[in-house]
Enzyme design. Structure first.
Site, PDB file in Angstrom:
ATOM      1  N   GLY A 105      40.465  73.093  25.880  1.00  0.00           N
ATOM      2  CA  GLY A 105      41.889  72.792  25.966  1.00  0.00           C
ATOM      3  C   GLY A 105      42.583  72.883  24.626  1.00  0.00           C
ATOM      4  N   ASP A 107      45.065  71.138  23.601  1.00  0.00           N
ATOM      5  CA  ASP A 107      45.344  69.826  23.047  1.00  0.00           C
ATOM      6  C   ASP A 107      44.177  69.316  22.220  1.00  0.00           C
ATOM      7  OD1 ASP A 107      43.832  69.690  25.404  1.00  0.00           O
ATOM      8  OD2 ASP A 107      44.757  67.827  26.095  1.00  0.00           O
ATOM      9  N   ARG A 108      42.957  69.546  22.714  1.00  0.00           N
ATOM     10  CA  ARG A 108      41.774  69.127  21.975  1.00  0.00           C
ATOM     11  C   ARG A 108      41.665  69.895  20.657  1.00  0.00           C
ATOM     12  NH1 ARG A 108      37.003  70.206  25.843  1.00  0.00           N
ATOM     13  NH2 ARG A 108      35.809  69.145  24.204  1.00  0.00           N
ATOM     14  N   THR A 132      45.689  60.511  29.188  1.00  0.00           N
ATOM     15  CA  THR A 132      45.372  60.716  30.600  1.00  0.00           C
ATOM     16  C   THR A 132      43.864  60.810  30.786  1.00  0.00           C
ATOM     17  OG1 THR A 132      47.468  61.898  30.884  1.00  0.00           O
ATOM     18  CG2 THR A 132      45.789  62.183  32.591  1.00  0.00           C
ATOM     19  N   THR A 185      42.445  40.508  43.669  1.00  0.00           N
ATOM     20  CA  THR A 185      42.190  41.947  43.656  1.00  0.00           C
ATOM     21  C   THR A 185      42.845  42.603  42.443  1.00  0.00           C
ATOM     22  OG1 THR A 185      42.026  42.034  46.064  1.00  0.00           O
ATOM     23  CG2 THR A 185      42.522  44.095  44.936  1.00  0.00           C
TER      24      THR A 185
END
Length: 262
Positions: A105, A107-108, A132, A185
């Site tokens: 990617g 972005d990486r 994300t 929960t």
């Protein structure tokens, strides 16, 4: 007097939001913002607020093709020159900087470029991005990007639990770490999502063995880094915000607009 230089803007189109940064004449951050992915009205308002003109120079990194198409259609039909697009690591690094950059990617790759620029040669590093997705990138002492790990981030885990079950609600990751157990929960989900993610990162980091005598430096980035990093690097978490935008400014315009925050 010469004409005022055109403004320069970098845009990171992610999976959860879109980050914009404007550089001043010295190549430092002048403005930054995070915008919703489906709000062209907000994009146009930002252009007006930042007083951007058709001569503005744009550089765009995208891991979200549908949103980049929307941005191009809504914004870039009225600029003087086409933007610089970065869509894969191949456009940031060439072989042998990474063995298969076209499969990684962008972005990486941009985060690695920025972190490597700031850390300098001779230091191995682990770059942990908390967005994300959770990614951990390996940089050896020679500055070579060796690849990394991709796991689910806080919001993704919460959306998966909510979307794949009939009764579990969505839990918005908060700013304060939850208790490690819950009495409902909602609070039980918050505990499992947060501390399960902390455990995932800790386990991944424990299995990264890098060359060199000194332990690798750990660098954190991404929107959830301020929540997660102090749980693992308790005494000295090195957080460098906006590394994708920083890497994009380096790749497109040859400048590092900011300094790391500790």
């Amino acid at each position: 007097m010469g004409a005022e230089p055109a403004a320069r803007v970098v845009v990171d189109i992610g999976n959860s939001r879109m980050k914009w940064g404007m550089l001043d004449a010295q190549g430092r951050w002048q403005r930054r913002t995070a915008l919703e992915l489906d709000r062209p009205d907000l994009w146009r308002a930002t252009i007006a607020d930042w007083a951007l003109t058709p001569s503005t120079r744009w550089a765009i990194a995208s891991v979200n093709p549908p949103r980049e198409e929307l941005l191009a259609r809504e914004i870039f039909s009225q600029i003087d020159q086409p933007p610089l697009w970065y869509r894969s690591a191949r456009e940031v690094f060439s072989y042998p900087s990474h063995p298969l950059p076209e499969n990684a990617g962008v972005d990486r790759a941009l985060m690695v470029l920025a972190a490597r620029h700031r850390i300098g040669a001779g230091t191995s590093a682990l770059l942990i991005s908390c967005g994300t997705a959770i990614t951990v990138e390996r940089i050896n002492a020679e500055g070579r990007w060796e690849g990394g790990v991709i796991a689910a981030g806080l919001g993704m885990v919460s959306r998966a639990l909510c979307g794949q079950t009939a009764l579990l609600p969505f839990v918005e990751p908060g700013g304060v770490p939850p208790l490690p157990w819950g009495d409902s929960t909602q609070t039980s989900l918050a505990a499992g999502i947060f501390w399960g993610t902390v455990g995932t990162i800790r386990e991944i980091l424990s299995r990264q063995v890098l060359e060199g005598d000194a332990p690798p430096r750990r660098v954190w980035t991404g929107g959830d880094a301020v929540k997660l990093a102090p749980q693992i690097d308790v005494l000295d978490a090195c957080i460098m915000p906006d590394l994708v935008l920083t890497g994009l400014a380096l790749a497109a315009f040859g400048c590092d607009p900011g300094a790391p925050t500790r």
